[in-house]
Design an enzyme around this catalytic site. Structure first.
Site, PDB file in Angstrom:
ATOM      1  N   GLU A 219       0.857  -1.078   0.094  1.00 45.30           N
ATOM      2  CA  GLU A 219       0.053  -0.095  -0.078  1.00 45.30           C
ATOM      3  C   GLU A 219       0.883   1.198   0.182  1.00 45.30           C
ATOM      4  OE1 GLU A 219      -3.069  -0.359   3.082  1.00 45.30           O
ATOM      5  OE2 GLU A 219      -3.619  -2.245   2.440  1.00 45.30           O
ATOM      6  N   GLU A 322      -5.431  -7.795  -1.288  1.00 48.11           N
ATOM      7  CA  GLU A 322      -6.293  -7.304   0.052  1.00 48.11           C
ATOM      8  C   GLU A 322      -7.295  -6.653  -0.241  1.00 48.11           C
ATOM      9  OE1 GLU A 322      -5.209  -4.834   3.634  1.00 48.11           O
ATOM     10  OE2 GLU A 322      -3.036  -5.884   3.344  1.00 48.11           O
ATOM     11  N   TRP A 357      -9.339  -9.519   4.388  1.00 46.82           N
ATOM     12  CA  TRP A 357      -8.723  -9.179   5.673  1.00 46.82           C
ATOM     13  C   TRP A 357      -9.086  -9.960   6.658  1.00 46.82           C
ATOM     14  CZ3 TRP A 357      -4.002  -8.322   5.560  1.00 46.82           C
ATOM     15  CH2 TRP A 357      -3.382  -7.722   6.941  1.00 46.82           C
ATOM     16  N   ARG A 358      -8.651  -9.581   7.920  1.00 49.66           N
ATOM     17  CA  ARG A 358      -8.881 -10.506   9.048  1.00 49.66           C
ATOM     18  C   ARG A 358     -10.527 -10.502   9.809  1.00 49.66           C
ATOM     19  NH1 ARG A 358      -6.955  -8.486  14.094  1.00 49.66           N
ATOM     20  NH2 ARG A 358      -6.984  -6.354  14.360  1.00 49.66           N
TER      21      ARG A 358
HETATM   22  C1  BMA Z   1      -4.998  -3.293   9.966  1.00 51.56           C
HETATM   23  C2  BMA Z   1      -5.911  -3.527  10.964  1.00 51.56           C
HETATM   24  C3  BMA Z   1      -5.440  -3.360  12.347  1.00 51.56           C
HETATM   25  C4  BMA Z   1      -4.314  -4.523  12.352  1.00 51.56           C
HETATM   26  C5  BMA Z   1      -3.356  -4.217  11.183  1.00 51.56           C
HETATM   27  C6  BMA Z   1      -2.346  -5.570  10.997  1.00 51.56           C
HETATM   28  O1  BMA Z   1      -5.518  -3.329   8.642  1.00 51.56           O
HETATM   29  O2  BMA Z   1      -6.901  -4.773  10.835  1.00 51.56           O
HETATM   30  O3  BMA Z   1      -6.069  -3.681  13.324  1.00 51.56           O
HETATM   31  O4  BMA Z   1      -3.506  -4.203  13.439  1.00 51.56           O
HETATM   32  O5  BMA Z   1      -4.087  -4.472  10.029  1.00 51.56           O
HETATM   33  O6  BMA Z   1      -2.910  -6.722  10.888  1.00 51.56           O
END
Ligand code: BMA
Length: 403
Positions: A219, A322, A357-358
């Site tokens: 990014e 991502e 993403w997470r």
């Molecule tokens: C970002 C968010 C944060 C995280 C970072 C690294 O996009 O999700 O909360 O700490 O990524 O994973």
């Protein structure tokens, strides 16, 4: 003066015919050669890449004709309602929000080694312990999945986070004041990566290095990370130095390198930080904005096409590195918005994988910060329908990628 007789004219037309035939044959040969070239196995930029790394690269390239692999960040460590990364390790079977909803693990597992470079750090910035991350990486690989690693590296000059945009890159390059702070971090990364072993003989201590798609300094076009807050020239030098150092000094040959911008408006802007064909295996981009709704689909499609063309012209793998929509408010988003964008044309379909993403745990991490559904989420059924689309591959759709 030359006056053509009939025989002479016939002879000439015979010669013209022969020349035309020869031309057609030459064109066919050239065409065939181009075809042969296109079908020759693509190889990673590292001429010494391990066999499994070469196989992964060729598989991703070939598969992208027919499939888009689905990826998820930190999939095995935690989900919206559960955690495995905090507290005592449990011996339970692996868990995954993706599998709970769609019946299969993702095809791509993403991890982030942020904080790895900080002396004494045992977890990443989201509290995932590095030792457990290693085992999850190996588990994903042994099940046939693809591993990608990003790095929210702290600012090595100030010790601030990756979002600390105090000038750093110029000080980290060779012969500059803080160069060693960079190489120390890369040394720790190399030790981490060298520890990742997979394959049948691992239990005898005879495994091989797990191939990794490494996505450093991502990014950069967004300019919110310290590595983006510099000139494109400095950025390129940092990227090239990192690749050369890991390849030549640290002897790592299980890495494929991904160039991954944030949003961009043109091909020129996309390539502004591109370090060169010898340093990049996978061209990709991160985009959370244009994927959110139908109204911005043309922007997303434009970006997918630009990157896909860049990859095509260079014979590289292309990926959507991502993305996601936080909380997925539209319950039909997966097949209603995302899928039509990915299926727009042969360029958008050429994406090798799309990585979400997470799913931060809602009790102990960032609340409502998740990008794939958990059981009971309103978009869960639609996610399962997305998974059933023949274009989309989850882990159990994958052929052997490493043979
Ligand atoms: C970002 C968010 C944060 C995280 C970072 C690294 O996009 O999700 O909360 O700490 O990524 O994973």
């Amino acid at each position: 003066m030359f006056v053509p007789t009939e025989a002479c004219a016939a002879g000439r037309s015979f010669r013209v015919e022969r020349a035309a035939t020869a031309l057609v044959v030459i064109l066919l040969l050239v065409g065939c050669e181009a075809l042969v070239d296109r079908e020759a196995p693509v190889t990673p930029t590292d001429p010494d890449a391990t066999e499994e790394t070469q196989a992964l690269y060729a598989s991703l390239y070939q598969l992208s004709d027919e499939a888009i692999l689905m990826g998820h960040q930190d999939d095995l460590a935690y989900g919206y309602e559960w955690v495995r990364h905090v507290g005592r390790p449990t011996a339970n079977a692996p868990r995954s929000d993706v599998r709970a909803v769609a019946g299969s693990f993702p095809a791509v597992y993403g991890w982030d080694v942020g904080d790895l470079g900080n002396p004494g750090a045992t977890t990443n910035l989201d509290s995932v312990p590095f030792d457990r991350m290693k085992r999850w990486i190996e588990d994903g690989y042994d099940r046939g999945g693809v591993i990608t690693i990003s790095w929210h590296m702290d600012n090595p000059v100030t010790g601030g986070s990756s979002w600390d945009t105090t000038h750093a890159v110029g000080k980290l390059l060779p012969d500059s004041s803080h160069h060693e702070a960079l190489t120390d971090r890369l040394d720790r990364f190399a030790a981490f990566v060298s520890d990742l072993q997979g394959g049948f003989w691992t239990w005898l201590g005879m495994g091989h290095d797990v191939p990794i798609i490494f996505r450093p300094y991502h990014e950069m076009t967004g300019r919110w990370f310290w590595w983006g807050a510099t000139t494109p020239e400095n950025y390129k030098e940092l990227f090239r130095f990192t690749v050369d150092y890991l390849r030549e000094e640290k002897d790592l040959h299980n890495l494929l390198y991904a160039y991954s911008t944030d949003a961009f408006e043109s091909r020129e802007q996309y390539l502004e930080h591109y370090p060169g064909d010898e340093y990049v295996d996978i061209v990709g981009f991160d985009d959370y904005g244009s994927i959110a709704s139908d109204s911005t689909r043309p922007v997303l499609v434009k970006r997918l096409r630009i990157v896909s063309r860049v990859a095509q012209n260079r014979d590289k793998v292309v990926a959507f590195t991502e993305t996601g929509v936080e909380e997925i408010p539209d319950s039909t988003w997966w097949t209603g918005t995302l899928l039509p964008a990915l299926k727009t044309d042969s360029l958008t379909r050429r994406i090798a994988y799309v990585h979400f993403w997470r799913n931060a745990n809602h009790d102990i991490d960032v609340p409502d910060h998740y990008f794939v559904p958990y059981p009971g989420h309103p978009s869960a059924d639609n996610f399962a329908a997305f998974r059933d689309d023949p274009l989309i591959y989850f882990e159990d759709d994958l052929p052997a990628l490493y043979d």
